[in-house]
Enzyme design. Structure first.
Site, PDB file in Angstrom:
ATOM      1  N   ARG A  19     -17.408 -31.982 -88.685  1.00 21.09           N
ATOM      2  CA  ARG A  19     -16.386 -32.336 -87.743  1.00 21.09           C
ATOM      3  C   ARG A  19     -16.011 -33.798 -87.959  1.00 21.09           C
ATOM      4  NH1 ARG A  19     -14.760 -28.295 -83.942  1.00 21.09           N
ATOM      5  NH2 ARG A  19     -14.716 -26.589 -85.087  1.00 21.09           N
ATOM      6  N   ASP A  52      -7.625 -28.170 -70.286  1.00 25.53           N
ATOM      7  CA  ASP A  52      -8.567 -28.147 -71.253  1.00 25.53           C
ATOM      8  C   ASP A  52      -9.072 -29.713 -71.372  1.00 25.53           C
ATOM      9  OD1 ASP A  52      -9.300 -26.630 -74.001  1.00 25.53           O
ATOM     10  OD2 ASP A  52      -9.646 -28.601 -74.525  1.00 25.53           O
TER      11      ASP A  52
END
Lengths: 275, 121
Positions: free
Chosen positions: A35, A144
């Protein structure tokens, strides 16, 4: 791919836990390397060492947020698991509509909504099966931590791959417009939704009081203390006669035993505050 | 459960056939709509996975033909095709396909669509 030292990995894991509650065990080193390598490319930063050093100095809050966002999981698709949406249609919404006849207002949360498919699935169920709610004050709030996924959710635009996953074709035809190779949700669905940046670890939830909460496939990433805190926050914010949906593999057992489990068809369960 | 896979691409048939056999299904294969009708005539088919563009008889013609037969009304049909135009999707559903997947596809997509039309394996 870039390699991360154990010291830097633990720094990132601690930061992620502190800011989002997500737990990364030591075997997730490869995941973090993958990532962060993607992030380095996007940000034009030379190495993970350089990236972590900048974060350690604490002078780039925006970059820190990007690092944390890059480590969150955003797996979602339309009508995931099907059964919760059936329970919503057959039991939960009819009951809430009955209870709210006087105020004619319903608020639904889709927490950790990622790119918005859950919130829009709820909206499509409402448009399809509850035309009587057209004149109600109804809002589905997708929330979120990640700004990047929220931007995508707000756009209401999905790829062919995304509309292929779980979305009934009748809904695709009825609620989407094709623009080039993308599929755009129609306003009739989008206007029911709102997307906001939100951290489940916040001490008080500042969103409008919900009647129904979707908190699915999120708790699995947290340790017990964080789960307790989040459930307490949700419970303290939602209406006393409201409904809480968790993921199929999630439970409130041994986290908050005051929440009562109600089982619907296909073994789908939701939770309610003990009356 | 008996599954009929109708696609002129050998590779696609191979992938889908392997997937369904792994799930314990009996699998029949056909390269076009005409062959598919022969398979349907030869025994009970529960689910048909149908491509659109094929020689001899294409997928849309096949769906139309199947839906005109009273004895085939219970066959579930999922179109799996490269056709992504919304009008074409609509045509397939109007003809009687139960679900639609745009290629490329994954196993999860097929399973999700099967669940949507009431098939659990």
């Amino acid at each position: 791919m870039e390699i991360i030292t154990l010291d830097n990995f633990r720094f990132v894991a601690d930061l992620l836990h502190q800011k989002t509650g997500i737990v990364l065990s030591d075997e997730k080193v490869y995941f973090v390397e993958t990532r962060l390598s993607d992030l380095l490319r996007n940000e034009g930063i030379g190495s993970i060492e350089e990236l972590i050093e900048t974060i350690r100095r604490g002078r780039d809050a925006a970059l820190e947020k990007k690092v944390l966002e890059s480590l969150t999981t955003n797996e979602t698709y339309f009508f995931r698991d099907v059964a919760p949406f059936e329970a919503l249609r057959k039991v939960v919404l009819p009951d809430i509509i009955q209870r709210r006849q006087g105020e004619r207002r319903i608020c639904i949360w889709s927490l950790a909504c990622a790119t918005g498919q859950e919130a829009y699935s709820i909206a499509m169920v409402i448009r399809e099966h509850f035309p009587q709610l057209a004149s109600w004050d109804l809002k589905i709030i997708g929330a979120d931590y990640s700004r990047e996924v929220l931007e995508k959710a707000k756009s209401g635009t999905y790829s062919q791959f995304e509309v292929n996953r779980g979305l009934p074709v009748s809904y695709l035809l009825k609620y989407f417009i094709k623009e080039g190779d993308r599929w755009l949700l129609k306003d009739s669905v989008r206007t029911l939704t709102e997307f906001v940046e939100f951290n489940l670890l916040d001490s008080r939830y500042s969103l409008p009081t919900p009647d129904i909460v979707f908190l699915r496939n999120v708790m699995i990433y947290f340790d017990l203390e964080t789960k307790k805190k989040i459930l307490a926050n949700v419970k303290n914010t939602m209406r006393r006669d409201g409904y809480l949906f968790l993921g199929t593999a999630e439970t409130t057992l041994n986290i908050d035993n005051s929440l009562e489990r109600h089982v619907f068809e296909d073994n789908c369960a939701c939770y309610r505050i003990g009356q | 459960m008996k599954v009929l896979i109708v696609d002129d691409s050998t590779a696609t048939r191979l992938i889908l056939a392997g997937m369904f056999r792994d799930m314990g299904c009996d699998v029949l294969e056909a390269e076009n709509g005409e062959e598919a009708l022969k398979c349907i005539d030869s025994g009970e088919v529960h689910l048909a996975i149908v491509d659109w563009n094929m020689p001899v008889m294409d997928g849309l013609e096949l769906v139309n033909e199947v839906r005109q037969r009273e004895e085939c009304k219970d066959i579930k049909i999922i179109m799996v095709t490269t056709e992504t135009d919304i009008d074409k999707v609509g045509k397939a559903i109007d003809a009687g396909a139960n679900e639609y997947i745009m290629k490329p596809f994954t196993k999860d997509m097929v399973l999700d669509k099967m669940r949507l039309i009431g098939i659990q394996i």
